[in-house]
Design an enzyme around this catalytic site. Sequence first.
Site: not given
Lengths: 395, 395
Positions: A143, A169, A180, A267, A390, A395
């Site tokens: 993702t 992933k 997790t 991230e 995040n 969007s």
Amino acid sequence: MPPIAGVELASVAAGVRYKGRTDLFLAELPPGATVAGALTKSLTASAPVEWCRRNLAEGRARAVLVNSGNANAFTGKKGYDAAVATAEAAAKAIGCEASEIFLASTGVIGELLPAQKVVDAIPALRQGLKSASWAESAKAIMTTDTFPKGATRRTRIGDVPVTINGICKGSGMIAPDMATMLGFVFTDAEIPAPVLQEMLSRGVERSFNCITVDSDTSTSDTVLLFATGKVTHPPVESAKDTHLRDFREALEDLLTDMAIQIVRDGEGAQKLVTIDVTGAASPRAAKRIGLAIANSPLVKTAIAGEDANWGRIVMAVGKSGEWADRDKLAIRIGGVEVAAEGAAVEGYDETPVVAHMKGSEILIEVDVGVGRGRSRVWTCDLTHGYIDINGSYRS
Amino acid sequence: MPPIAGVELASVAAGVRYKGRTDLFLAELPPGATVAGALTKSLTASAPVEWCRRNLAEGRARAVLVNSGNANAFTGKKGYDAAVATAEAAAKAIGCEASEIFLASTGVIGELLPAQKVVDAIPALRQGLKSASWAESAKAIMTTDTFPKGATRRTRIGDVPVTINGICKGSGMIAPDMATMLGFVFTDAEIPAPVLQEMLSRGVERSFNCITVDSDTSTSDTVLLFATGKVTHPPVESAKDTHLRDFREALEDLLTDMAIQIVRDGEGAQKLVTIDVTGAASPRAAKRIGLAIANSPLVKTAIAGEDANWGRIVMAVGKSGEWADRDKLAIRIGGVEVAAEGAAVEGYDETPVVAHMKGSEILIEVDVGVGRGRSRVWTCDLTHGYIDINGSYRS
């Protein structure tokens, strides 16, 4: 990664959400394959997690079917029905029970899985099955990941060589409390499901349950371990079998490798942070202290700023709620003692510490001075990248 | 803010750390003044917190002395001695016991407080004492705060008007577990220390202990409530006295006002977020669920991105560990129901929700569908500003 006897893989672009990339992964297993799993403890678990939980008790698997782009979580009865529909379609194509099809979904929460797109893609998936497309499979389940993740180990049971492969992933919504992220591990060994489960549960506790990116536990976390039984070796009866020792170690090593890849790709992460806690009242207390440090936004932003701000480490130890002797606390950063006996080490050489903080791998060691409990956890820094990713994910 | 009979205030630039601003605050109180306190639960508490904890039992106060720029935390015995030295110097100047001087320090952790600078500034501080410099006092205790914080309430005990004033500071390292910041509250009422303590503990539980900026509990959190006894009103014997009801309500209202000011000024904050949890198994469970939402980096970054990503709210409810019925869960954002009975409300009108997310005050309501427990907590969004501030705080 080498092939695993009995495992065939494929991935396709089913158009679940993403355009121009694969998003559906299938691994098929031979009759007689066994399975073990570790699933999220979230009380708002996704439909596929619920499905896996129901079917793990039987310990038999013929396939795992995974989509990215949609988590099929918080989708109510319709979501569960959508999951069942995909399992039933796969079972029909393969010629097995639906309970032998394991499912996982990852992506946006709260949107119904377009089950028909998955069902329609199954024939194409099965046509593409091969024994050697691990990297492509790892890509299909990504993702916000920035690289595909996998690991392999060659080990032996008795004198017989066996192989373990894993793909996984995970990048955000990563916090320890099982598991997790998504991880799929395959071996050609022949291991009964209860033994597989015992080894997996133990291994996960020391790997995936010791990592955190952002303290947020996902609704969809799933680690599944499959054994095809295609290699003949001395029979396995218990997780304590002495001839399983090498295998157990290799499995734990592989799970740790996979877990660290996830943190490394946290991230926005720029640095991998290893935190060793010693001197705690118990191993469990050490882990809680380690995670309090690893989850502290102030510690993580200081690391992002390459600032050896150990006062924030002290703060995090204090907030963990675990017993620590403030006046015996010692902290090392990059191997250099910066605090000891509850105060700064006067005139310590900052040069190697500053250099260490500029690197991409940070080591923090904390001794809390009350016992012999120890634990190691891994995290990453908290950067502008995390906010970027995040603040605009949907969007 | 109006004067409080019996309270005189002053602030000076003592040069503890900052240049060109005040950093030392003194409030003097008349003989007979009483005090109550709520202190951090951190196990690595600062020297001033330790000092206050030792002296609160006596319940008598003649002054509070507060510096910014240095937290005097994790400074060992030398740090404690430094704190004692400042208390003794103030006591000598005022003519009271050192145990009647309350202390608080806020700023960098792990550096020894330059006690002599504080001691040297005491004469100048005392020369500047006035009854009407609340705003200046609030400025002297700021660290990363962007505005001084204070509140006042006019209430009555029996028929007699009394006043309550409070000033506070706090912006980062703010998490509930008492008290996550510095707050000093003064009243001209005459209230015995045990009654003061009972009212403060209760009020803090519903105000300062319901806010979080970053889940990080400070080593220095302190809220002190002083009563000068300068107004004569019907005598107070118990916190349950019926003629104390207005005062109790005014105090709780003032504490909540102060707590919300801190969240509003959370490091990097652009939005104030109010989270109401209902339908939980107990009020305690509701608070834990509320704080799981309020502390979730994924929820906070979504709010920063003005994205009504309620899937992340579901995730946070799930990770709280508290009982929730996934299939009864309902979520409202800005008063609009976006999820009900465990799934998205189909075709809900997104327009008002999008508009609400663009505002500076966000309201999230969650009903977890299992009981009657309710709680309200406050937080802020997680923005690039937080990373900027905390990635370079010491440099």
